[in-house]
Design an enzyme around this catalytic site. Structure first.
Site, PDB file in Angstrom:
ATOM      1  N   ASP A  23       0.858  -1.190   0.000  1.00 50.40           N
ATOM      2  CA  ASP A  23       0.000   0.000   0.000  1.00 50.40           C
ATOM      3  C   ASP A  23       0.893   1.239   0.000  1.00 50.40           C
ATOM      4  OD1 ASP A  23      -1.680   2.109   0.378  1.00 50.40           O
ATOM      5  OD2 ASP A  23      -2.720   1.278   2.121  1.00 50.40           O
ATOM      6  N   HIS A  36       0.643   8.067   4.046  1.00 54.61           N
ATOM      7  CA  HIS A  36       1.354   7.462   5.171  1.00 54.61           C
ATOM      8  C   HIS A  36       2.826   7.868   5.256  1.00 54.61           C
ATOM      9  CE1 HIS A  36      -2.327   5.285   5.444  1.00 54.61           C
ATOM     10  NE2 HIS A  36      -2.152   4.711   4.259  1.00 54.61           N
ATOM     11  N   ILE A  85      -0.215   9.692   8.614  1.00 54.69           N
ATOM     12  CA  ILE A  85      -0.845   8.764   9.563  1.00 54.69           C
ATOM     13  C   ILE A  85      -0.499   7.329   9.178  1.00 54.69           C
ATOM     14  CG2 ILE A  85      -2.726  10.378  10.048  1.00 54.69           C
ATOM     15  CD1 ILE A  85      -4.579   8.597   8.364  1.00 54.69           C
ATOM     16  N   GLY A 110      -4.133   1.985   8.225  1.00 57.91           N
ATOM     17  CA  GLY A 110      -5.093   1.280   9.073  1.00 57.91           C
ATOM     18  C   GLY A 110      -4.746  -0.205   9.179  1.00 57.91           C
TER      19      GLY A 110
HETATM   20  O1  HDC Z   1     -13.799   7.392  12.442  1.00 58.77           O
HETATM   21  C1  HDC Z   1     -13.217   8.471  11.784  1.00 58.77           C
HETATM   22  C2  HDC Z   1     -11.735   8.203  11.598  1.00 58.77           C
HETATM   23  O2  HDC Z   1     -10.929   9.116  11.451  1.00 58.77           O
HETATM   24  N1  HDC Z   1     -11.338   6.910  11.619  1.00 58.77           N
HETATM   25  C3  HDC Z   1      -9.950   6.529  11.406  1.00 58.77           C
HETATM   26  C4  HDC Z   1      -9.683   6.322   9.940  1.00 58.77           C
HETATM   27  C5  HDC Z   1      -8.271   5.809   9.716  1.00 58.77           C
HETATM   28  O3  HDC Z   1      -7.316   6.271  10.330  1.00 58.77           O
HETATM   29  N2  HDC Z   1      -8.126   4.813   8.832  1.00 58.77           N
HETATM   30  C6  HDC Z   1      -6.831   4.206   8.589  1.00 58.77           C
HETATM   31  C7  HDC Z   1      -5.879   5.090   7.846  1.00 58.77           C
HETATM   32  S1  HDC Z   1      -6.400   5.488   6.201  1.00 58.77           S
HETATM   33  C8  HDC Z   1      -5.669   4.239   5.253  1.00 58.77           C
HETATM   34  O4  HDC Z   1      -5.052   3.365   5.775  1.00 58.77           O
HETATM   35  C9  HDC Z   1      -5.885   4.340   3.811  1.00 58.77           C
HETATM   36  C10 HDC Z   1      -5.286   3.198   3.067  1.00 58.77           C
HETATM   37  O5  HDC Z   1      -4.010   3.546   2.587  1.00 58.77           O
HETATM   38  C11 HDC Z   1      -6.299   2.890   1.988  1.00 58.77           C
HETATM   39  C12 HDC Z   1      -5.721   2.427   0.684  1.00 58.77           C
HETATM   40  C13 HDC Z   1      -6.826   2.318  -0.347  1.00 58.77           C
HETATM   41  C14 HDC Z   1      -6.772   0.971  -0.998  1.00 58.77           C
HETATM   42  C15 HDC Z   1      -7.927   0.772  -1.893  1.00 58.77           C
HETATM   43  C16 HDC Z   1      -7.869  -0.586  -2.494  1.00 58.77           C
HETATM   44  C17 HDC Z   1      -9.166  -1.304  -2.537  1.00 58.77           C
HETATM   45  C18 HDC Z   1     -13.958   8.700  10.439  1.00 58.77           C
HETATM   46  C19 HDC Z   1     -13.419   9.967   9.775  1.00 58.77           C
HETATM   47  C20 HDC Z   1     -13.815   7.504   9.514  1.00 58.77           C
HETATM   48  C21 HDC Z   1     -15.450   8.888  10.715  1.00 58.77           C
HETATM   49  O6  HDC Z   1     -15.599   9.843  11.702  1.00 58.77           O
HETATM   50  P1  HDC Z   1     -16.858  10.828  11.738  1.00 58.77           P
HETATM   51  O7  HDC Z   1     -16.923  11.626  10.495  1.00 58.77           O
HETATM   52  O8  HDC Z   1     -16.811  11.526  13.047  1.00 58.77           O
HETATM   53  O9  HDC Z   1     -18.039   9.807  11.660  1.00 58.77           O
HETATM   54  P2  HDC Z   1     -19.317   9.727  12.569  1.00 58.77           P
HETATM   55  O10 HDC Z   1     -19.950  11.082  12.676  1.00 58.77           O
HETATM   56  O11 HDC Z   1     -18.975   9.000  13.812  1.00 58.77           O
HETATM   57  O12 HDC Z   1     -20.224   8.789  11.675  1.00 58.77           O
HETATM   58  C22 HDC Z   1     -20.767   9.214  10.440  1.00 58.77           C
HETATM   59  C23 HDC Z   1     -21.379   8.020   9.748  1.00 58.77           C
HETATM   60  O13 HDC Z   1     -20.337   7.231   9.179  1.00 58.77           O
HETATM   61  C24 HDC Z   1     -20.315   5.921   9.744  1.00 58.77           C
HETATM   62  N3  HDC Z   1     -18.934   5.602  10.093  1.00 58.77           N
HETATM   63  C25 HDC Z   1     -18.209   6.220  11.028  1.00 58.77           C
HETATM   64  N4  HDC Z   1     -16.990   5.679  11.078  1.00 58.77           N
HETATM   65  C26 HDC Z   1     -16.949   4.703  10.169  1.00 58.77           C
HETATM   66  C27 HDC Z   1     -18.193   4.644   9.536  1.00 58.77           C
HETATM   67  N5  HDC Z   1     -18.454   3.738   8.583  1.00 58.77           N
HETATM   68  C28 HDC Z   1     -17.470   2.891   8.250  1.00 58.77           C
HETATM   69  N6  HDC Z   1     -16.256   2.899   8.828  1.00 58.77           N
HETATM   70  C29 HDC Z   1     -15.966   3.789   9.794  1.00 58.77           C
HETATM   71  N7  HDC Z   1     -14.763   3.766  10.382  1.00 58.77           N
HETATM   72  C30 HDC Z   1     -21.165   5.986  10.996  1.00 58.77           C
HETATM   73  O14 HDC Z   1     -21.821   4.747  11.195  1.00 58.77           O
HETATM   74  C31 HDC Z   1     -22.102   7.102  10.710  1.00 58.77           C
HETATM   75  O15 HDC Z   1     -23.256   6.604  10.074  1.00 58.77           O
HETATM   76  P3  HDC Z   1     -24.700   6.785  10.781  1.00 58.77           P
HETATM   77  O16 HDC Z   1     -24.945   8.250  10.711  1.00 58.77           O
HETATM   78  O17 HDC Z   1     -25.595   5.968   9.932  1.00 58.77           O
HETATM   79  O18 HDC Z   1     -24.521   6.274  12.167  1.00 58.77           O
END
Ligand code: HDC
Length: 279
Positions: free
Chosen positions: A182, A187, A202, A205
């Site tokens: 990745d 990152h 960061i 994940g």
């Molecule tokens: O939870 C927040 C956050 O920051 N999480 C951490 C994210 C993170 O660090 N991820 C890892 C690093 S990124 C990464 O590794 C990328 C990688 O390189 C990808 C490569 C791509 C490869 C592709 C090949 C296929 C955040 C921002 C995710 C959400 O926070 P908020 O905006 O505060 O959300 P919230 O208000 O609590 O909820 C809003 C609605 O969204 C849903 N939700 C929340 N967190 C979720 C999520 N859905 C899925 N996953 C999550 N983690 C909630 O359920 C909510 O929906 P509802 O209103 O229906 O309850």
């Protein structure tokens, strides 16, 4: 469904993956291909979907205003279909979207994949990755069925954990972890990270996920399903605390960031397997 180029791997990829999740020379089963118990940490099974740009394109076409800079990994589920995990292989992977949900200005994409042995057609890994994409638009729609374990809530029980351990993350962790496939600039590149609204790069994940999986594997034994939600970011250099509750064959876990008092992984669990029963 879309088909990807073959994912070809051997002991080099296995050892690199294990070391990037904290394996050392004191654990020969993870770092030495001639050890009789040589094995790969089963979360290796997600690399098939992260090594390819095509897997990202396979869902990008359903979205409007998609900027990969604003993509965060939201959840991930892996099923090991072939046990023990083969230590080398040529895998053919097909991708298909499972669901798209628009939530305000964010789009949540659930993306599925199935990887089979390219020669025998035997299933090896299945993945369901959820991507939380800021400033994006998509049409809410369900495309396919999800596995049960991938969607269970796995709330932490209201009792003292059965296991707690701490994992210090070296500052250089993301730079090493990228070599597993990745190469997302988020990152490692400070300018890109700032564009994505973070103070600095960061951690992947799936690195936090794999680091947690390794300590659970060492404590509780083999598992063939794992699901987790990424609820907070992690910076290289921070310290993780993994808390686990064993409930029968399921081990529920959380991963906290000690320095900031946040929860990086929640609603997470592994499904233990009886290795002997499979022989
Ligand atoms: O939870 C927040 C956050 O920051 N999480 C951490 C994210 C993170 O660090 N991820 C890892 C690093 S990124 C990464 O590794 C990328 C990688 O390189 C990808 C490569 C791509 C490869 C592709 C090949 C296929 C955040 C921002 C995710 C959400 O926070 P908020 O905006 O505060 O959300 P919230 O208000 O609590 O909820 C809003 C609605 O969204 C849903 N939700 C929340 N967190 C979720 C999520 N859905 C899925 N996953 C999550 N983690 C909630 O359920 C909510 O929906 P509802 O209103 O229906 O309850």
């Amino acid at each position: 469904d879309e088909e990807d180029p073959l994912f070809v791997y051997g002991d080099r990829e296995v050892i690199l993956y294990n070391i990037s999740l904290g394996a050392t020379e004191k654990e020969l089963k993870y770092v030495y291909e001639n050890n009789e118990d040589f094995q790969v940490i089963p979360t290796f099974g997600h690399l098939v979907t992260f090594n390819s740009i095509k897997s990202q394109l396979s869902f990008a076409k359903y979205l409007r205003n998609f900027n990969p800079m604003f993509l965060l990994h939201g959840e991930h589920y892996i099923k090991i279909e072939k046990w023990p995990v083969p230590l080398s292989g040529k895998l053919k992977t097909t991708f298909n979207p499972l669901a798209i949900t628009q939530k305000g200005t964010n789009t949540i994409v659930v993306h599925g994949s199935k990887s089979v042995d390219a020669e025998t057609g035997e299933p090896v890994f299945s993945n369901e990755g959820t991507f939380f994409i800021r400033k994006c638009e998509g049409d809410t729609k369900t495309y396919g069925e999800r596995r049960k374990f991938a969607t269970l809530p796995f709330n932490a029980p209201n009792r003292i954990p059965d296991f707690i351990t701490e994992i210090p993350i070296p500052e250089s962790k993301a730079a090493l972890y990228r070599l597993n496939g990745d190469r997302n600039p988020l990152h490692v590149d400070p300018v890109f990270a700032q564009g994505a609204k973070f103070d600095k790069p960061i951690l992947h994940g799936m690195c936090t996920y794999g680091l947690s999986a390794k300590v659970l594997l060492d404590k509780f034994g083999a598992f063939d399903e794992i699901k987790a939600r990424f609820t907070g970011i992690v910076f290289p250099g921070e310290t993780l605390r993994v808390l686990a509750w064993k409930e029968g064959e399921t081990v529920i876990f959380q991963t906290h960031v000690i320095e900031r008092g946040t929860i990086a992984i929640n609603n997470a669990a592994i499904k233990l397997i009886s290795v002997n029963a499979k022989i």
